[in-house]
Design an enzyme around this catalytic site. Structure first.
Site, PDB file in Angstrom:
ATOM      1  N   LYS A 133      61.702 -13.967 -30.552  1.00  0.00           N
ATOM      2  CA  LYS A 133      62.712 -14.746 -29.543  1.00  0.00           C
ATOM      3  C   LYS A 133      63.237 -13.813 -28.479  1.00  0.00           C
ATOM      4  O   LYS A 133      63.237 -12.725 -28.737  1.00  0.00           O
ATOM      5  CB  LYS A 133      63.698 -15.363 -30.308  1.00  0.00           C
ATOM      6  CG  LYS A 133      64.248 -16.655 -29.787  1.00  0.00           C
ATOM      7  CD  LYS A 133      63.518 -17.787 -29.865  1.00  0.00           C
ATOM      8  CE  LYS A 133      64.094 -18.957 -29.592  1.00  0.00           C
ATOM      9  NZ  LYS A 133      63.232 -20.269 -29.991  1.00  0.00           N
ATOM     10  N   ASP A 173      62.600 -22.525 -24.082  1.00  0.00           N
ATOM     11  CA  ASP A 173      63.487 -22.972 -24.987  1.00  0.00           C
ATOM     12  C   ASP A 173      64.590 -23.574 -23.924  1.00  0.00           C
ATOM     13  O   ASP A 173      64.491 -24.119 -22.984  1.00  0.00           O
ATOM     14  CB  ASP A 173      63.807 -21.668 -25.898  1.00  0.00           C
ATOM     15  CG  ASP A 173      65.040 -22.057 -26.797  1.00  0.00           C
ATOM     16  OD1 ASP A 173      66.459 -21.926 -26.667  1.00  0.00           O
ATOM     17  OD2 ASP A 173      64.698 -22.811 -27.854  1.00  0.00           O
TER      18      ASP A 173
END
Length: 452
Positions: A133, A173
């Site tokens: 991430k 995201d």
């Protein structure tokens, strides 16, 4: 009776204390680790080789953590400096895979919690992808397209060194949509002199993107919700649903809810929530949020019968199914108690860890079926992996075929979570089922590959 979060076994307390000591101030990461530790003790009893190989300790330590400076210039010529992150958490199953988040709340603890969750989420898909991430504390809201472009170009000027289709494949995201992915991909191509389509997912259809990628997280969450309700005897058809947020995940969750016969009556943003008893008008919502980039209060200008409630929690709206699609820890214990009092029968997480431990406990004790985000919101990364497949073969699939693939993956994830929970004596416990199945998939790969 459905299960939820278990207490961290006493034997894991010293390890949890060590994680907290080694990662000070990273509360979200601590919470994510604690949640997994509360579920996996049974699998360690069945597979003592995992404990002997220190799999838990290894899986909780990222393989690589990258922090870098991102200087950029706004339209007035003023220089700003943000911080960029990429945590490459675990590559046992494949190249690191996970989104980039641009939001003022981003710091190392948020990125590590998201990366840790991503490891298990990606494992649950059954596809060959590891977990990672990244992101930045940059806020794209209120910035011009050119300002966003300059920031993205500066961000990629460092990030490009650490990514690649066989190494690490970022996606979007919160705060990172098609616009941002386009700017990032353009800068990667400029620096590397390679048209490496598979280095980023969530791309536009004109340059290597995939059908259903934009819709995938929201659609996938609703596919999982429908499967979970069917396992209990019925599906979403006719159910009254409340969705938090009004971004990409929320919009397409609402769209799929309506297609499956449910009635989504409320959604929200940071200013409050709107209630439309006739059902949220998806076309109005898309125009407002995707085109105008407006606030949810403006929804009532097009739907006069709808009601906007400022600065309140959408969870006070009565519903049978709650789908949190906004951010982490958005459903508190108080919110959970309100939902239970108002008759909720299922909670399906469309965001990453949106329910606090206290909220999960309340849902569990009330017999509410609860689907954790690492299972229920895996549709986005599943579609990203399908985009990687198409890029690798220079192929392009239809919307219908892509959606069928997504639905099958989400049904398979539900089946694995459901059956794993039953296998370990915790029927209906989707938290345990997701954690155990994801953990043992990664553990087996790590054992096979030695000390990685």
């Amino acid at each position: 009776m459905p299960g939820g979060l278990l207490r961290t076994p006493e034997k894991f307390q010293p390890f949890l204390t060590s994680v907290i000591r080694r990662n000070p101030g990273e509360d979200e990461f601590h919470q994510a680790v604690r949640e997994v530790l509360g579920s996996i003790h049974p699998v360690l009893v069945k597979h003592p080789e995992y404990a002997e190989a220190k799999i838990i300790k290894r899986i909780c330590e990222p393989e690589r953590q990258i922090i870098f400076r991102v200087p950029w210039e706004d339209d007035r010529g003023e220089v700003h400096v943000n911080r960029g992150f990429r945590v490459e958490f675990n590559s046992a199953l494949g190249p690191y895979k996970g989104g980039l988040r641009f939001h003022p709340s981003v710091y190392l603890g948020i990125v590590k919690f998201l990366g840790f969750e991503q490891v298990f989420k990606n494992a649950l898909t059954g596809l060959p992808i590891g977990g990672g991430k990244g992101g930045s504390d940059f806020d794209p809201k209120g910035r011009s397209d050119r300002e966003v472009m300059r920031f993205c170009q500066s961000f990629m000027t460092e990030l490009y060194r650490h990514i690649g289709e066989y190494t690490d494949v970022p996606a979007g995201d919160v705060g990172v949509g098609g616009r941002e992915i386009g700017y990032l991909f353009g800068q990667y191509k400029r620096i590397t002199n390679r048209y490496e389509s598979g280095v980023l997912t969530g791309k536009g259809l004109a340059y290597g993107g995939a059908q259903v990628r934009r819709e995938a997280t929201g659609y996938g969450c609703v596919f999982f919700a429908d499967e979970m309700l069917r396992a209990a005897g019925n599906g979403l058809d006719g159910k009254r649903v409340v969705v938090s947020g009004s971004g990409n995940v929320a919009i397409y969750a609402i769209e799929k809810i309506q297609q499956l016969g449910g009635i989504a009556v409320a959604c929200s943003d940071s200013s409050g929530y709107v209630v439309d008893e006739k059902g949220i008008d998806i076309d109005v919502l898309k125009q407002l949020k995707e085109t105008q980039r407006g606030r949810i209060r403006d929804y009532t200008e097009a739907r006069r019968h709808a009601t906007f409630v400022p600065h309140r929690r959408v969870w006070e709206v009565p519903c049978e199914v709650a789908i949190p699609c906004a951010t982490q820890n958005e459903i508190s214990g108080e919110d959970a108690a309100t939902l239970v009092a108002n008759g909720v029968i299922a909670v399906v997480e469309g965001a990453n860890m949106p329910t606090t431990p206290e909220g999960i406990r309340i849902f569990t004790e009330a017999g509410v079926r609860f689907a954790p985000g690492k299972a229920a919101n895996a549709g986005g990364v599943a579609a990203s992996a399908l985009e990687m497949q198409q890029n690798a073969t220079r192929d392009s699939w239809t919307f219908t075929y892509s959606e069928q693939r997504l639905q099958q993956i989400m049904q398979d994830i539900h089946t694995r979570c459901f059956e794993t929970a039953e296998e370990y004596g915790m029927p209906g416990n989707y938290v345990a089922g997701a954690n155990i199945d994801g953990f043992r998939r990664v553990a087996e790969a790590m054992l096979a590959q030695g000390l990685i």
